[in-house]
Design a protein around this motif. Structure first.
Motif, PDB file in Angstrom:
ATOM      1  N   LEU A   1     -60.557  73.683  56.458  1.00  0.00           N
ATOM      2  CA  LEU A   1     -59.305  74.036  57.131  1.00  0.00           C
ATOM      3  C   LEU A   1     -59.496  75.234  58.047  1.00  0.00           C
ATOM      4  N   PHE A   2     -60.508  76.058  57.769  1.00  0.00           N
ATOM      5  CA  PHE A   2     -60.780  77.211  58.616  1.00  0.00           C
ATOM      6  C   PHE A   2     -61.595  76.842  59.856  1.00  0.00           C
TER       7      PHE A   2
ATOM      8  N   PRO B   1     -59.937  68.489  67.494  1.00  0.00           N
ATOM      9  CA  PRO B   1     -60.420  67.818  68.714  1.00  0.00           C
ATOM     10  C   PRO B   1     -61.578  66.866  68.451  1.00  0.00           C
ATOM     11  N   ALA B   2     -62.402  67.161  67.434  1.00  0.00           N
ATOM     12  CA  ALA B   2     -63.496  66.245  67.096  1.00  0.00           C
ATOM     13  C   ALA B   2     -62.940  64.913  66.606  1.00  0.00           C
ATOM     14  N   ILE B   3     -61.905  64.956  65.776  1.00  0.00           N
ATOM     15  CA  ILE B   3     -61.291  63.715  65.281  1.00  0.00           C
ATOM     16  C   ILE B   3     -60.731  62.906  66.445  1.00  0.00           C
TER      17      ILE B   3
ATOM     18  N   SER C   1     -55.184  74.530  50.999  1.00  0.00           N
ATOM     19  CA  SER C   1     -54.444  75.783  50.902  1.00  0.00           C
ATOM     20  C   SER C   1     -53.540  76.072  52.093  1.00  0.00           C
ATOM     21  N   LEU C   2     -53.712  75.336  53.191  1.00  0.00           N
ATOM     22  CA  LEU C   2     -52.958  75.604  54.425  1.00  0.00           C
ATOM     23  C   LEU C   2     -52.188  74.349  54.836  1.00  0.00           C
ATOM     24  N   PRO C   3     -50.988  74.147  54.284  1.00  0.00           N
ATOM     25  CA  PRO C   3     -50.246  72.894  54.535  1.00  0.00           C
ATOM     26  C   PRO C   3     -49.989  72.617  56.019  1.00  0.00           C
ATOM     27  N   ASP C   4     -49.630  73.630  56.789  1.00  0.00           N
ATOM     28  CA  ASP C   4     -49.321  73.406  58.201  1.00  0.00           C
ATOM     29  C   ASP C   4     -50.557  72.965  58.980  1.00  0.00           C
TER      30      ASP C   4
ATOM     31  N   LEU D   1     -53.873  68.224  61.300  1.00  0.00           N
ATOM     32  CA  LEU D   1     -55.051  67.357  61.235  1.00  0.00           C
ATOM     33  C   LEU D   1     -54.664  65.900  60.997  1.00  0.00           C
ATOM     34  N   PHE D   2     -53.613  65.681  60.217  1.00  0.00           N
ATOM     35  CA  PHE D   2     -53.120  64.309  60.053  1.00  0.00           C
ATOM     36  C   PHE D   2     -52.637  63.773  61.392  1.00  0.00           C
ATOM     37  N   ASP D   3     -51.963  64.609  62.171  1.00  0.00           N
ATOM     38  CA  ASP D   3     -51.502  64.182  63.496  1.00  0.00           C
ATOM     39  C   ASP D   3     -52.680  63.843  64.401  1.00  0.00           C
ATOM     40  N   ALA D   4     -53.814  64.527  64.196  1.00  0.00           N
ATOM     41  CA  ALA D   4     -55.005  64.252  65.013  1.00  0.00           C
ATOM     42  C   ALA D   4     -55.685  62.951  64.605  1.00  0.00           C
ATOM     43  N   GLY D   5     -55.442  62.482  63.365  1.00  0.00           N
ATOM     44  CA  GLY D   5     -56.040  61.218  62.944  1.00  0.00           C
ATOM     45  C   GLY D   5     -56.824  61.265  61.649  1.00  0.00           C
TER      46      GLY D   5
END
Length: 428
Positions: free
Chosen positions: A249-250, A257-259, A278-281, A286-290
């Motif tokens: 997540l860090f 962008p890789a996804i 640990s970082l829900p937002d 990342l889900f939006d990225a795919g």
């Protein structure tokens, strides 16, 4: 079964092998063991006295010295079992030096019977994804050379070479062999201080198993490695979050962008992330990225016990639960990387907590993983964090969870999306 100071393993007449789970010590039998899985390793444990089971007294007994060489020390023997197997008992011993901490392995109970070693394990995954018999070094080296030609300037490919050839990482080997799941380490930092972190330990602590990645690959480097794997492997998985990095997540600023680069080229393959969630937002982005799936690491589903092991910095246990709920709300596949240790995981309190957790957070899959940490030190830490009753046994713990949730999948590896609908819980 014990070892002398030279590491030679031998039997003690009149005694049976024993295993332990917390304060509970039991004899090993053919009913509570399996033939030791291929690829497992035997270890002897210094600064410890073996606990064996006296067949005449029908009780555990601690052995102080080698009965065949009076005055010489004697040591307990443990099994580091192969992937796909979860320990049901720990090698039985008592510490000589409470300040001595075992290296970062799991220490399964093991004995000898009928001409072979037997381990106290349950098999939870039959897939040969990390079977070392299918990873001959000459073929790995040939795969390294192919990828050197295909991705000559890619730093991530170069990093994975060291993982595969120097550290013997099965995931790294599989990338170069063109099979199953490929690792995509990307993060140099983490916001947890896990007791058993295999890539970062205090200077005065136990030794790390491997070094953490010391650079952040670019989105293009990540996508190149991922696409090289996806294009040549059916039902492939590529995963962020490896033993040689912090939490991915860090590195979301390069992972997202890789996804997108990967998905511009192909809709094949499963893009997974192993994370502490640990970082829900950040995870939602990342889900939006795919991102297709996540595997959330937890040693316990109780806050006090989770905090005692992960020692989070800047996040809370509620953030982990929020991330799981966000993933489920996005329709993503959610697995739990459940770090198991008999004597804690199979206590009535932890099993009850798991049942309650799954009712409110309907994850799809549990990867039953052996905790790689000194088990006695772990029990002490967990018992300071919460009160625990008598362990029911790992087999019974898995049975109760299976009975309560027949839809919950059991396994060890990250499954490709092609198999998600077929997953059912099973343990042998």
């Amino acid at each position: 079964m014990v070892a002398d100071a030279a590491g030679e393993i031998f039997e003690l007449e009149g005694y049976a092998a024993a295993g332990m789970a917390g304060d509970r010590v039991v004899p090993l039998t053919t009913e509570n063991t399996l033939p030791m899985p291929h690829g497992g390793e035997l270890m002897y444990l210094p600064h410890r006295r073996p606990l064996v089971f006296n067949l005449v007294a029908e009780a555990p007994e601690m052995i102080d010295e080698n009965p065949y060489a009076p005055g010489e020390p004697i040591y307990p023997v443990a099994a580091f079992n192969s992937p796909g197997y979860v320990n049901t008992y720990i090698s039985a011993y008592r510490e000589r030096d409470p300040g001595d901490v075992l290296p970062l392995f799991s220490y399964g109970a093991v004995g000898w019977h009928g001409g072979g070693f037997r381990s106290a394990v349950i098999r939870v995954d039959r897939e040969p994804r990390q079977d070392i018999r299918q990873m001959p070094r000459d073929k790995v080296v040939a795969g390294v050379r192919r990828m050197q030609a295909l991705l000559p300037e890619n730093r991530l490919r170069r990093h994975l070479e060291r993982c595969a050839l120097e550290y013997g990482c099965p995931a790294g080997k599989n990338f170069f062999l063109g099979r199953y799941e490929a690792p995509l380490p990307a993060s140099r930092t983490c916001n947890a201080r896990c007791l058993g972190c295999i890539s970062l330990q205090p200077e005065d602590g136990v030794s790390c198993s491997q070094e953490r990645i010391d650079f952040t690959p670019s989105p293009e480097e990540i996508a190149e490695v991922a696409l090289a794997h996806i294009r040549r492997v059916d039902n492939s998985v590529v995963s962020f979050g490896q033993g040689c990095e912090g939490d991915p997540l860090f590195a979301a600023h390069v992972i997202a962008p890789a996804i997108r680069l990967i998905r511009r080229e192909t809709d094949r393959g499963t893009i997974n992330m192993n994370t502490n969630a640990s970082l829900p937002d950040v995870l939602a982005d990342l889900f939006d990225a795919g991102l297709d799936s996540i595997r959330v690491s937890m040693n316990s589903v109780r806050k006090t016990c989770y905090d005692a092991y992960y020692r989070p910095r800047g996040y809370a246990f509620t953030d982990v639960l929020a991330s799981i709920d966000i993933a489920l709300a996005h329709g993503r596949f959610v697995a739990l990387n459940y770090l198991n240790c008999p004597g804690f995981t199979d206590t009535p309190e932890e099993v009850a907590a798991f049942l309650a957790f799954r009712r409110t957070h309907p994850i799809h899959y549990v990867q039953w993983r052996n905790l790689n940490y000194d088990p006695v030190k772990y029990w002490r830490t967990m018992n300071r964090a919460a009160v625990h009753g008598v362990p029911m046994g790992m087999r019974e713990a898995l049975r109760r969870i299976r009975r309560a949730f027949p839809d919950l999948g059991y396994g060890y590896f990250n499954p490709p999306r092609e198999t998600w609908k077929k997953i059912k819980g099973r343990a042998e």
